[in-house]
Design a protein around this motif. Sequence first.
Motif, short mmCIF file in Angstrom:
data_model
loop_
_atom_site.label_atom_id
_atom_site.label_comp_id
_atom_site.label_asym_id
_atom_site.label_seq_id
_atom_site.Cartn_x
_atom_site.Cartn_y
_atom_site.Cartn_z
N MET A 10 0.82 -1.21 0.00
CA MET A 10 0.00 0.00 0.00
C MET A 10 0.86 1.26 0.00
O MET A 10 0.51 2.24 0.64
CB MET A 10 -0.91 0.00 1.23
CG MET A 10 -1.89 -1.13 1.27
SD MET A 10 -2.90 -1.14 2.75
CE MET A 10 -1.89 -2.13 3.83
N THR A 45 -4.06 6.42 -4.89
CA THR A 45 -3.19 5.63 -4.04
C THR A 45 -3.02 4.29 -4.74
O THR A 45 -4.00 3.57 -4.94
CB THR A 45 -3.80 5.43 -2.64
OG1 THR A 45 -3.98 6.72 -2.03
CG2 THR A 45 -2.93 4.57 -1.77
N VAL A 84 -2.08 0.49 -5.09
CA VAL A 84 -2.00 -0.70 -4.25
C VAL A 84 -1.73 -1.90 -5.14
O VAL A 84 -2.42 -2.12 -6.13
CB VAL A 84 -3.31 -0.91 -3.45
CG1 VAL A 84 -3.25 -2.21 -2.65
CG2 VAL A 84 -3.58 0.27 -2.55
N TRP A 94 -12.46 3.66 3.95
CA TRP A 94 -11.02 3.77 3.75
C TRP A 94 -10.21 3.15 4.90
O TRP A 94 -9.33 2.33 4.66
CB TRP A 94 -10.66 5.25 3.55
CG TRP A 94 -9.28 5.49 3.07
CD1 TRP A 94 -8.17 5.67 3.84
CD2 TRP A 94 -8.83 5.56 1.71
NE1 TRP A 94 -7.07 5.86 3.04
CE2 TRP A 94 -7.45 5.80 1.73
CE3 TRP A 94 -9.48 5.45 0.49
CZ2 TRP A 94 -6.69 5.93 0.58
CZ3 TRP A 94 -8.72 5.59 -0.66
CH2 TRP A 94 -7.35 5.83 -0.61
N PHE A 113 -7.31 0.11 4.62
CA PHE A 113 -5.93 0.56 4.73
C PHE A 113 -5.38 0.59 6.15
O PHE A 113 -4.23 0.96 6.35
CB PHE A 113 -5.78 1.94 4.09
CG PHE A 113 -5.93 1.88 2.59
CD1 PHE A 113 -4.86 1.57 1.79
CD2 PHE A 113 -7.15 2.14 2.00
CE1 PHE A 113 -5.00 1.50 0.40
CE2 PHE A 113 -7.31 2.08 0.62
CZ PHE A 113 -6.22 1.77 -0.17
#
Length: 160
Positions: free
Chosen positions: A56, A106, A108, A149, A153
Amino acid sequence: MIRLTSRGWNNVLIISMLLLIIMFNITGNIFSDSSPSDKVLVALIPSGEVITRIDMGSATLERVGRGWRLLPAEQGIDNQVLNEAISHWQSARLEPIELDSLTGATVVNVWLAGQSAPRRYLFFQMAGDMFVQYPVQGAQLYKVINLTWPQLFLMDIPHA
């Protein structure tokens, strides 16, 4: 009347059943209650796949034996929390949406057992909603409908 042996009648039955099966498959699910307006839900991680590692960006979740570890290690996050996070990744449901492209992704990378390359996802956070794009399948955006979220995460990673 047609005179056939029992073997001939068996062949007639088999062929007629195959034709019926093909006909039902071609016409679709005419007996189901789904309507064309129903939204199709997609799983983030394909059913039956085993996650071995999730990169991540600043954090990595990786499988160690039967458990999980977070790199870099953070205080207060035990194996139970990591197992719940992996469970969230496997249960995430996506709904396709019509939306222009977003910025500030973001990235991943999810490594699955038996695959030589990771699945690369782009996650976006906007107005409390979370969106994801799987670039290999094109530019289609999906909205994550059942998770937030922090559930995926383990922390509030600010979007760019």
